[in-house]
Design a protein around this motif. Structure first.
Motif, mmCIF file in Angstrom:
data_model
loop_
_atom_site.group_PDB
_atom_site.id
_atom_site.type_symbol
_atom_site.label_atom_id
_atom_site.label_comp_id
_atom_site.label_asym_id
_atom_site.label_seq_id
_atom_site.Cartn_x
_atom_site.Cartn_y
_atom_site.Cartn_z
ATOM 1 N N LEU A 174 10.376 15.568 -5.312
ATOM 2 C CA LEU A 174 9.158 15.051 -5.932
ATOM 3 C C LEU A 174 9.414 13.857 -6.841
ATOM 4 O O LEU A 174 8.686 12.856 -6.754
ATOM 5 C CB LEU A 174 8.444 16.171 -6.696
ATOM 6 C CG LEU A 174 7.208 15.762 -7.491
ATOM 7 C CD1 LEU A 174 6.099 15.297 -6.552
ATOM 8 C CD2 LEU A 174 6.714 16.912 -8.361
ATOM 9 N N THR B 262 7.733 10.247 -6.186
ATOM 10 C CA THR B 262 6.887 9.667 -7.227
ATOM 11 C C THR B 262 7.391 8.289 -7.641
ATOM 12 O O THR B 262 6.601 7.357 -7.844
ATOM 13 C CB THR B 262 6.836 10.596 -8.449
ATOM 14 O OG1 THR B 262 6.436 11.906 -8.043
ATOM 15 C CG2 THR B 262 5.856 10.080 -9.486
ATOM 16 N N ALA C 200 3.099 14.123 -5.102
ATOM 17 C CA ALA C 200 3.426 12.800 -5.651
ATOM 18 C C ALA C 200 2.217 11.877 -5.617
ATOM 19 O O ALA C 200 1.967 11.121 -6.569
ATOM 20 C CB ALA C 200 4.595 12.195 -4.877
ATOM 21 N N THR D 200 7.484 13.908 -13.748
ATOM 22 C CA THR D 200 8.052 14.725 -12.669
ATOM 23 C C THR D 200 9.575 14.753 -12.691
ATOM 24 O O THR D 200 10.194 15.294 -11.768
ATOM 25 C CB THR D 200 7.591 14.175 -11.309
ATOM 26 O OG1 THR D 200 8.029 12.813 -11.171
ATOM 27 C CG2 THR D 200 6.080 14.221 -11.191
#
Length: 366
Positions: free
Chosen positions: A118, A122, A204, A289
């Motif tokens: 993730l 992102t 994301a 994240t």
């Protein structure tokens, strides 16, 4: 304590606040994974699980949003409403259902480890949409790019390589039970990893769109309640279409299934969306994240004790590579932030020096 010491203390607390909040979110995610895996093993439908989770978050956070943000809530526009509906579909519907379905085909530890891609996803999306600063001539930007590739490579290793099973003492006593349960629940790591990867892409996309939406709708509580409400409505429609005629999936009792829905809705949906919104406005979507591996460590420990899950060499090596890649990304981002802060400090010093020198002749002439 003097006034100067109080100011320094407040500054240190404000600097540590985003880190403490994001760590708190990861502890919440770790507990959710254990409860969700237990509820799914007991036969809970993942479609209704997602609907109940978001409905609980909506009912709990909506009154707080109405009361505390009644004076600061911006007016609703068509563009904002469309973004909220897309947000309600990306994470509450797509990501959660794909994640739970993928977890049913794998294990809690494997599902959390796969979600470590993730931060890389992102970062790439934030780079594309110019929400993350990248200079190809800077070594710190190279660290972020290499870390992204290493993270994805580690996730692939966890998926494709198994190796010998690590026999932990507290899981050997449950070997018979785990073998008998594995015959009733079909395990398909490849299919599960594909589902979780697609879910991470949706997650994301949700994070990026949430950061964009907060710029025009800076009301975290209201946005959280609206996203959860939109996710509840869209998730219920999807469940009725996919599970048409199967009314038994909506039944819920005072057991682990209800506890999992309550915990996931309050902590991992409502509170997580709200805290992530606060962090994004200060640190950006990549930082929000960046601490996902922490939940992997917590789940690995809790999963071996509570769920008697076995670990193999491939997953451990892949997890280590994921963590290395992730912290390369964090290192590059922190260096960029330090450089930007030092530039701001230099600008402040220049302004003060110019202003002080410009005042000298005025005083002398007077």
């Amino acid at each position: 304590m003097s006034m100067g010491e109080k100011v320094v203390c407040n500054l240190e607390i404000s600097r540590a606040k985003p880190y403490l909040l994001v760590i708190l979110v990861q502890f919440g995610y770790a507990g959710m994974v254990i409860l969700a895996k237990t509820a799914l093993n007991q036969g809970m439908n993942h479609y209704t699980f997602a609907v109940y989770r978001n409905a609980i978050a909506t009912l709990f956070f909506a009154p707080f949003a109405i009361f505390f943000e009644r004076k600061v809530r911006p007016p609703m526009t068509i563009s904002t409403f469309f973004k909220i509906m897309v947000l309600g579909f990306l994470e509450p519907v797509l990501d959660q259902n794909l994640y739970y379905a993928g977890m049913a085909y794998t294990s809690a530890t494997f599902a959390v480890a796969m979600c470590n891609i993730l931060p890389a996803l992102t970062f790439l999306m934030a780079w594309i949409f110019r929400l993350e600063r990248v200079n190809l001539k800077s070594i710190h930007s190279h660290g972020k790019i290499v870390g992204t590739l290493v993270t994805v490579g580690g996730a692939m290793i966890m998926t494709l390589i198994k190796g010998h099973t690590i026999g932990l003492p507290w899981t050997k006593t449950h070997t018979i039970n785990s073998e008998s349960s594995s015959t009733s629940v079909h395990q398909d790591p490849t299919k599960g990893s594909i589902m979780i990867t697609i879910g991470c892409f949706c997650w994301a996309s949700f994070v990026i769109l949430q950061a964009v939406t907060l710029k025009t709708y800076p009301a975290e509580l209201s946005l959280t309640a609206l996203i959860c409400g939109g996710g509840t409505l869209q998730g219920a429609i999807l469940t009725l279409i996919v599970e048409k005629g199967n009314t038994s999936i909506w039944s819920i009792h005072f057991d682990t299934k209800l506890l999992a829905a309550l915990y996931s809705g309050l902590i991992c949906t409502g509170l997580s969306y709200y805290i992530s919104g606060i962090i994004m406005r200060e640190k950006g979507p990549v930082f929000a994240t960046a601490f996902n591996p922490l939940s992997m460590v917590i789940v690995a420990i809790m999963g071996s004790f509570i769920l008697s899950e076995q670990l193999d060499i491939g997953r451990v090596i892949g997890a280590i590579i994921i963590v290395i890649g992730l912290y390369l990304v964090i290192w590059g981002k922190s260096k960029d932030r330090n450089l930007s802060n030092s530039n701001k400090d230099d600008q402040i010093v220049d302004v003060l020096s110019v202003s002080s020198t410009s005042k000298v002749p005025i005083i002398e002439t007077v």
